[in-house]
Design a protein around this motif. Structure first.
Motif, PDB file in Angstrom:
ATOM      1  N   THR A  44     -40.911 -34.115  -7.544  1.00 40.55           N
ATOM      2  CA  THR A  44     -40.445 -35.120  -8.503  1.00 40.55           C
ATOM      3  C   THR A  44     -38.982 -34.912  -8.826  1.00 40.55           C
ATOM      4  OG1 THR A  44     -42.654 -35.339  -9.474  1.00 40.55           O
ATOM      5  CG2 THR A  44     -40.791 -36.057 -10.830  1.00 40.55           C
ATOM      6  N   TRP A  45     -38.592 -33.652  -8.989  1.00 40.15           N
ATOM      7  CA  TRP A  45     -37.193 -33.355  -9.305  1.00 40.15           C
ATOM      8  C   TRP A  45     -36.277 -33.747  -8.147  1.00 40.15           C
ATOM      9  CZ3 TRP A  45     -33.615 -29.921  -7.096  1.00 40.15           C
ATOM     10  CH2 TRP A  45     -32.427 -29.770  -7.818  1.00 40.15           C
ATOM     11  N   LEU A  46     -36.679 -33.448  -6.930  1.00 35.68           N
ATOM     12  CA  LEU A  46     -35.870 -33.802  -5.764  1.00 35.68           C
ATOM     13  C   LEU A  46     -35.718 -35.317  -5.652  1.00 35.68           C
ATOM     14  CD1 LEU A  46     -37.240 -31.278  -3.118  1.00 35.68           C
ATOM     15  CD2 LEU A  46     -34.896 -31.382  -3.987  1.00 35.68           C
ATOM     16  N   SER A  47     -36.786 -36.034  -5.928  1.00 33.92           N
ATOM     17  CA  SER A  47     -36.723 -37.499  -5.890  1.00 33.92           C
ATOM     18  C   SER A  47     -35.755 -38.022  -6.936  1.00 33.92           C
ATOM     19  CB  SER A  47     -38.116 -38.095  -6.126  1.00 33.92           C
ATOM     20  OG  SER A  47     -39.008 -37.731  -5.092  1.00 33.92           O
ATOM     21  N   ALA A  48     -35.787 -37.423  -8.123  1.00 35.50           N
ATOM     22  CA  ALA A  48     -34.887 -37.832  -9.206  1.00 35.50           C
ATOM     23  C   ALA A  48     -33.435 -37.556  -8.842  1.00 35.50           C
ATOM     24  CB  ALA A  48     -35.263 -37.118 -10.495  1.00 35.50           C
ATOM     25  N   VAL A  49     -33.184 -36.431  -8.203  1.00 35.23           N
ATOM     26  CA  VAL A  49     -31.821 -36.097  -7.768  1.00 35.23           C
ATOM     27  C   VAL A  49     -31.357 -37.104  -6.714  1.00 35.23           C
ATOM     28  CG1 VAL A  49     -30.426 -34.411  -6.509  1.00 35.23           C
ATOM     29  CG2 VAL A  49     -31.981 -33.639  -8.310  1.00 35.23           C
TER      30      VAL A  49
END
Length: 200
Positions: A44-49
């Motif tokens: 999820t964090w990678l997608s947000a970045v």
């Protein structure tokens, strides 16, 4: 892969995990990879970045100071210096996501390095309210406190009970900077100056 200082904060990570590898790739040109909590949803964090709704930890925050600590440790010391931080205080997400540190580990380290100390039960009485202080006095069989305000209750408690007696009555403990901790804050004012301020 950037494994600089991986033993300092990220030894729990599986370097064979593809998501972890992608995180490390994002920080390839950093002095070290920021702390990645075991609880973080990395995908999820990678997608947000990728879509720009999350950001990387600033590169300057991952450069260790002369004392072998990261700038985020100074923010923790600054926070402690307000006199309101206790062992029951939560750690804001900015420690991980903006400063790249494990705040819980940092708290242990600043004590080990002599920059802060955990206060005794006696010195932590200020974190109790009047009702809690009265309850301790009542349980201990102390008389003559009913009309006292908080200040008077604290004094009465200190007069009547030993540190050992108090230590078993409540668990909250405050923290305090040592002289070395105060000097460290003075040494790196630019780190504190960059941090968004609010009253604590």
């Amino acid at each position: 892969m950037n494994t600089n200082h991986i033993d300092k904060q990220n030894q729990h990570l599986d370097l064979n995990d593809k998501d972890v590898q992608e995180v490390f790739a994002r920080y390839e040109d950093y002095a070290e990879v920021p702390y990645i909590s075991p609880d973080r949803d990395i995908q999820t964090w990678l997608s947000a970045v990728n879509i720009g709704s999350a950001h990387l930890v600033p590169k300057r925050n991952m450069i260790r100071l002369d004392e072998d600590i990261l700038p985020g440790y100074l923010i923790l010391l600054w926070r402690i210096n307000f006199g309101t931080f206790t062992n029951e205080s939560g750690f804001p997400k900015y420690f991980e996501y903006d400063y790249g540190i494990n705040a819980e580990q940092a708290l242990e380290e600043v004590q080990q390095k002599g920059y802060a100390i955990e206060l005794s039960a006696t010195d932590s009485l200020t974190y109790l309210n009047a009702a809690q202080l009265k309850a301790i006095l009542k349980l201990s069989g102390v008389k003559g406190y009913s009309i006292l305000d908080k200040s008077g209750l604290m004094e009465k408690t200190k007069e009547q009970l030993t540190e050992e007696q108090l230590a078993s009555q409540f668990t909250i403990r405050g923290y305090q900077l040592t002289e070395a901790g105060k000097e460290l804050l003075t040494k790196y004012p630019e780190v504190i100056d960059r941090h968004p301020k609010k009253k604590y």
